[in-house]
Motif scaffolding. Structure first.
Motif, short mmCIF file in Angstrom:
data_model
loop_
_atom_site.label_atom_id
_atom_site.label_comp_id
_atom_site.label_asym_id
_atom_site.label_seq_id
_atom_site.Cartn_x
_atom_site.Cartn_y
_atom_site.Cartn_z
N ARG A 449 0.84 -1.20 0.00
CA ARG A 449 0.00 0.00 0.00
C ARG A 449 0.88 1.25 0.00
O ARG A 449 2.04 1.23 0.40
N GLU A 548 4.35 1.82 -3.46
CA GLU A 548 3.73 0.94 -2.47
C GLU A 548 4.76 0.09 -1.73
O GLU A 548 5.75 -0.38 -2.31
N ARG A 638 -7.19 6.79 1.41
CA ARG A 638 -7.27 5.35 1.14
C ARG A 638 -6.45 4.53 2.13
O ARG A 638 -6.76 3.37 2.38
N ASP A 639 -5.37 5.11 2.63
CA ASP A 639 -4.50 4.41 3.57
C ASP A 639 -4.16 5.33 4.73
O ASP A 639 -3.85 6.51 4.53
N SER A 660 -9.01 -0.77 -1.95
CA SER A 660 -8.41 0.56 -2.06
C SER A 660 -9.44 1.69 -2.20
O SER A 660 -9.12 2.78 -2.68
#
Length: 741
Positions: A449, A548, A638-639, A660
């Motif tokens: 990620r 990522e 998203r993260d 995601s």
């Protein structure tokens, strides 16, 4: 000798004796009809009398002929087989009227007998053929039990069993008597009376299957199930069934009933990867099979019908319901008393605390991956001593699950991962998702990620290694690179700022300026040197963490900050022993050497400590311990990340969704910091405080307290919107690169 023709009349030939002429000529009276039998007998009698008179006047020869005629007349009168026999209208005697009915029945018996013979021959041929496909009977032997891999924590307790998960074999005499009885009661009530095949059970199964119109019962005996488990595949074919019967009979002739039952309970599958009662007892109840209670024994016996569906780790209610059926069968078979059944039903078996798959599943899977890489194929029992701390594994798993259950829906977050390791790289806890039972995908090891701003320490370290210091000033102002205009989340700029301030408040423009100043390729070299193993793209956006990485590698790359600059390799296996206790593998902790000079370690720790004191991670709660770290939030939320460390441990937390999809403003400074704090408090409990390498005491005033963070903050209440799109510079960059908006 023959009569001649006279007066134009046709004359029948006669013998020379005149008395025979009338006897040899057929008259109409000699042609009986169906209703002329009584008259035929009367005429026969009169002709016999006439012949007798004729015979008297004809000498000896006449007497002989008369006697012959009497015999013929007698046969005709009694319904014999002569041509003059009257045919009765009924079905008696040897007449033709009764043959058709008896003929059909006889033919049915005949052809049935023929078909039985040929069917027997065909069946014998099929059995002979299937037997020929098996190894020679004289060479058959019980195969070795599949290897067992017992995974132990740093405290010596068993935390998981993997491989084929065949637990150690336990003699039947060492088990509680009700344990094997439970299997007999529910699986094969006539086990001690049949010869491997139970005709009554097979007939019952056929009846049930026919009447229900579907395959519900198989009628297999315990011996057949053992034969299948030992020698055959799980496919459902006639061929496999015939081989199963052959092997069952062989087992019955070679082993006693108790030996067969002992083999069965030590080899059968109980779900959740456990083969054998010992592995299952440890897996579900945290004890040896020798110590199982009646209710626990009934639960295990009930699992073999459908081990995957009934495994109590994810279907405890179903397993308990099935156990109740087993108890009823045991009472019906007089194995237990009604009082024992009642007591067991009142206290159903439950899982031992911490024995569910969510507490150790991901870590155990990773141990198996590393084990195969370290020693190759596993062909015998092994005991793996790991760095894992069972108590911290439970804390990390519970912290992640509790947080997601409480706030996951509110912030649109479904998954997460946690990694905790010591400063030498020994992994103490690894959680790869909210629920191992629901998903075995390891988000701590396998998933890649975007780390967002959690990648910035590698940018700043690269700059320090080229002569800059935490007090070096760079401009926080709009910047344009080939049409790309990165900006801060707040859309505000502070002008000239020191690097320590820029890192603490995650100012995007300063990070991008530094990356372009030292070169993106140099930043990537620094990240790889510290422990990042994933491929990184050498572009300007590398400063904002658009390439990522996995949670495990990012946490490992932060370890040099905590240990004084030594490169580490995350590891979980300390030692591997065989069944005799001999060490066949030992981790020698190969040092990757110094990957960071001590002065740079000191400067980075001074800077990243500010993140927890006044910056984006100031809500971290680790009383008394100097700590550093960095939050991270990727495009569209998203993260969400936080990786932090002390002089003892390094921990990283990631939250997001598997697809995601954007979360609801879940940033790195919120939920990840909360989970990190809970895990790190547990890890440091009772340990003496250790300073971060190269740091001193924080002096108030070094940074303006209460300054607005450029990293999105997540609080218990939704933040007010200023009308702008709630995205970090990472989001803006990707929108530009890929034409989004």
């Amino acid at each position: 000798m023959f009569g001649g023709r006279g007066n134009g009349e046709r004359r029948e030939p006669v013998l020379s004796t005149p008395g025979f002429r009338s006897e040899l000529r057929l008259t109409s009276e000699d042609r009986p009809t169906l209703d002329s039998a009584p008259m035929a007998r009367e005429r026969g009698a009169s002709r016999t009398g006439a012949a007798a008179k004729a015979g008297k006047g004809s000498g000896n020869g006449g007497s002989g002929r008369a006697a012959g005629n009497r015999q013929g007349s007698s046969r005709a009168a009694t319904g014999g087989g002569g041509r003059g026999t009257a045919r009765p209208s009924g079905g008696g005697g040897g007449g033709r009227g009764g043959r058709p009915r008896r003929g059909r029945f006889g033919r049915l018996i005949y052809w049935g007998f023929v078909l039985c013979i040929w069917g027997g021959i065909g069946l014998a041929g099929l059995i002979a053929y299937e037997a020929s496909q098996l190894p020679p009977i004289q060479n058959l032997a019980i195969p070795e039990r599949p290897p067992t891999v017992t995974i132990k924590g740093v405290d010596g307790t068993t935390i998981a069993t993997r491989g084929e998960m065949g637990g150690a074999s336990v003699p039947l005499r060492a088990l509680p008597p009700y344990l094997p009885q439970a299997f007999v009661a529910i699986e094969d009530r006539r086990f001690y009376s049949h010869f491997g095949l139970d005709p009554l059970g097979l007939a019952r199964a056929m009846f049930v299957n026919i009447t229900t119109g579907r395959l519900r019962e198989g009628g297999s005996t315990l011996t057949q199930q053992l034969a299948k488990n030992l020698f055959l595949t799980q496919e459902r074919t006639i061929s496999r069934k015939i081989q199963e019967l052959i092997l069952s009979i062989w087992l019955e002739t070679k082993y006693s009933k108790n030996q067969i039952l002992e083999l069965y309970v030590n080899r059968v599958y109980f779900g959740a990867g456990a083969y054998g009662v010992e592995a299952a007892a440890q897996r579900y109840f945290g004890k040896s099979a020798r110590q199982l209670t009646l209710s626990e024994s009934a639960m295990l016996a009930g699992l073999v019908k459908s081990p995957s569906a009934l495994a109590p780790t994810h279907n405890l209610d179903g397993a308990q319901a099935r156990a109740a059926i087993v108890l009823g069968a045991m009472e019906d078979a007089d194995f237990i008393s009604p009082e024992m059944e009642k007591t067991a039903l009142a206290h159903p078996a439950t899982l031992a605390k911490g024995r569910g798959p969510d507490s150790t599943g991901y870590a155990a899977d990773w141990v198996m991956d590393r084990l195969k890489a370290a020693i190759g194929p596993i062909d015998h029992d092994l005991v793996v001593e790991t760095t894992l701390d069972p108590s911290l594994e439970t804390v990390a798993s519970d912290a992640l699950k509790t947080t997601l259950d409480k706030d996951g829906k509110k912030y649109g977050v479904e998954q997460g991962a946690v990694v905790l390791m010591d400063t030498n790289g020994g992994v103490k806890a690894l959680v790869g998702g909210k629920s191992y039972e629901e998903s075995q995908f390891n988000r701590a090891v396998t998933a890649k990620r975007q780390p967002g701003s959690a990648f910035k320490p590698f940018v700043y370290l690269t700059a320090l290694e080229r002569g800059l210091t935490p007090e070096t000033v760079r401009e926080d102002a709009p910047i344009q690179i080939k049409g790309w205009k990165p900006e801060n989340y707040s859309h505000k700029y502070r002008g000239p700022v020191e690097l320590k301030t820029a890192l603490a408040f995650s100012l995007n423009t300063v990070a991008v300026r530094l990356a372009m100043e030292v070169g993106p390729a140099e930043v990537i070299k620094t990240a790889h040197r510290l422990g990042i193993t994933s491929k990184l793209e050498p572009n300007a956006s590398i400063a904002l963490g658009t390439s990522e990485v996995s949670v495990l590698e990012l946490v490992g790359a932060y370890a040099p900050f905590a240990n004084g600059g030594v490169g580490i390799t995350p590891h979980v296996i300390e030692r591997v022993r065989d069944a005799s206790g001999k060490v066949i593998y030992s981790y020698d902790q190969p040092s990757r050497g110094m990957v960071m000079a001590p002065p740079h370690v000191a400067m980075m720790n001074r800077m990243m400590r500010e993140t927890l004191l006044v910056g984006t991670a100031r809500h971290a709660d680790l009383p008394g311990w100097p700590a550093g770290g960095k939050t991270g939030t990727s495009q569209d939320y998203r993260d969400a990340w936080f990786v932090g460390y002390t002089g003892r441990f390094v921990a990283g937390v990631w939250l997001g969704n598997d697809d995601s999809s954007p979360t609801k403003r879940a940033g790195g400074s919120g939920l990840p910091v909360t989970i990190w704090s809970e895990v790190m408090r547990a890890a440091h409990k009772g340990l003496p405080v250790v300073q971060l390498p190269g740091t001193g005491t924080y002096q108030p005033g070094d940074l303006p307290p209460g300054d607005v963070s450029d990293e999105p903050m997540v609080t218990s209440e939704p933040q007010p919107s200023d009308g702008h799109k709630p995205a970090t510079i990472d989001n803006w960059l990707l929108d530009k690169l890929f034409g989004r908006g």
